[in-house]
Design an enzyme around this catalytic site. Structure first.
Site, PDB file in Angstrom:
ATOM      1  N   PRO A   1      34.834  47.769  35.843  1.00  0.00           N
ATOM      2  CA  PRO A   1      35.299  46.924  34.633  1.00  0.00           C
ATOM      3  C   PRO A   1      36.551  46.326  35.041  1.00  0.00           C
ATOM      4  CG  PRO A   1      35.783  49.200  34.623  1.00  0.00           C
ATOM      5  CD  PRO A   1      34.619  48.764  35.741  1.00  0.00           C
ATOM      6  N   GLU A   2      36.735  44.789  34.991  1.00  0.00           N
ATOM      7  CA  GLU A   2      37.231  43.982  35.424  1.00  0.00           C
ATOM      8  C   GLU A   2      38.349  43.662  34.743  1.00  0.00           C
ATOM      9  OE1 GLU A   2      34.685  40.518  36.724  1.00  0.00           O
ATOM     10  OE2 GLU A   2      33.135  41.664  37.452  1.00  0.00           O
TER      11      GLU A   2
ATOM     12  N   ARG B   1      42.331  28.893  53.474  1.00  0.00           N
ATOM     13  CA  ARG B   1      41.816  29.688  53.529  1.00  0.00           C
ATOM     14  C   ARG B   1      40.581  28.877  53.710  1.00  0.00           C
ATOM     15  NH1 ARG B   1      44.920  34.323  52.760  1.00  0.00           N
ATOM     16  NH2 ARG B   1      46.632  32.907  51.488  1.00  0.00           N
TER      17      ARG B   1
END
Length: 271
Positions: free
Chosen positions: A2-3, A149
DNA sequence: CATTGTCCCTGGAAGC
DNA sequence: TGCTTCCAGGGACAAT
């Protein structure tokens, strides 16, 4: 697994089942998912409370209760919530009973799922980053997240403290749609690529919700049905199958310990 | 602070 | 056929 789209689908389905119901009992078969509280504290905190409403934050399902507390559930990889299942479900870890005799069954093969009962939801979800379907998630906001990043873009998308709700499948789908190689350093994306990725993230998540989630492994919605989003995946979990855009076989590599599927031709490593 | 690595857990697939 | 080993992966936590 599940996302965001799967949890959103579960939330929408459970809203119709749970709204206004009162907890009559809890049967804890496995104590592992219950975090922070003893089984007794957990049961006592739920029984007698009425369900006010459901919401979602990232991959967390939040069930608001009449006393101001919140039952917060994370299904991790194999957790599922089933409403009044007709048959006995394998791997049942916990059962919630309601005042009208209905029940909600929690199953989880791998026992990674967690649940919390707290007054202040931010105790659990406070660290999460921006909601990708919220209007505040703009291309500019994404650029701000990525600019400093050096980690692979795929890893950046999976960090829940940056953006909440994207998991392995939808990260691969978004990167394919934006034609970006998963190993590209996050800060190396051009403004045009960042805009493309921003749009792709929102599109793949919305499409996932429209298709009621993807059922790659154990995902099921509360009515026991599987979603259809995976049928329309371009690359996620499709290694060896032809890229829908160019026909090149989908490749699989490991990025940040996660299996990653992409098209070596459409998502060529530039820069 | 940013990043990388380890661990949790179990059924199913792969290997012998 | 049957046993053993490996793998998947979200996120907490430790290490660098």
């Amino acid at each position: 697994m599940p996302e965001l789209p799967e949890v959103e689908t579960i939330k929408n389905a459970l809203e119709r089942c749970l709204a206004g119901r009162t907890f009559a009992g809890v049967r804890i078969i496995d104590t592992r998912p219950v975090q922070r509280l003893s089984p007794e504290q957990f049961c006592n905190g739920l029984v007698g409370r009425r369900i006010i409403g459901l919401s979602r934050r990232g991959k967390y399902l939040i069930i608001g209760l009449s006393d101001g507390s919140n039952l917060i559930i994370h299904l991790r990889m194999t957790g599922a919530l089933l409403w009044n299942p007709a048959e006995e479900e394998p791997f049942t870890r916990l059962e919630f009973f309601f005042d009208d005799g209905s029940r909600l069954v929690y199953t989880d093969v791998r026992r990674f799922g967690t649940m919390y009962l707290v007054t202040d939801p931010t105790e659990i979800v406070g660290r999460l980053g921006i909601e990708p379907l919220n209007g505040r998630f703009t291309a500019k906001a994404l650029a701000g997240i990525l600019k400093s990043r050096t980690i692979p873009i795929k890893s950046a998308l999976l960090n829940q403290e940056h953006i909440a709700g994207i998991g392995n499948m939808y990260a691969d789908e978004a990167l394919f749609k934006a034609k970006i190689h998963p190993l590209r350093p996050a800060k190396s994306l051009t403004p045009a690529e960042t805009r493309a990725l921003h749009g792709a993230i929102r599109e793949v998540l919305k499409k996932g919700i429209r298709n009621h989630g993807a059922s790659i492994r154990n995902y099921r919605s509360p009515d026991g049905k599987t979603g259809t989003a995976h049928e329309e995946f371009a690359v996620a979990h499709r290694d060896g199958q032809p890229c829908p855009a160019c026909g090149t076989p989908v490749a699989r590599i490991v990025v940040g310990q996660r299996g990653s599927y992409f098209c070596q031709r459409c998502q060529h490593y530039r820069k």
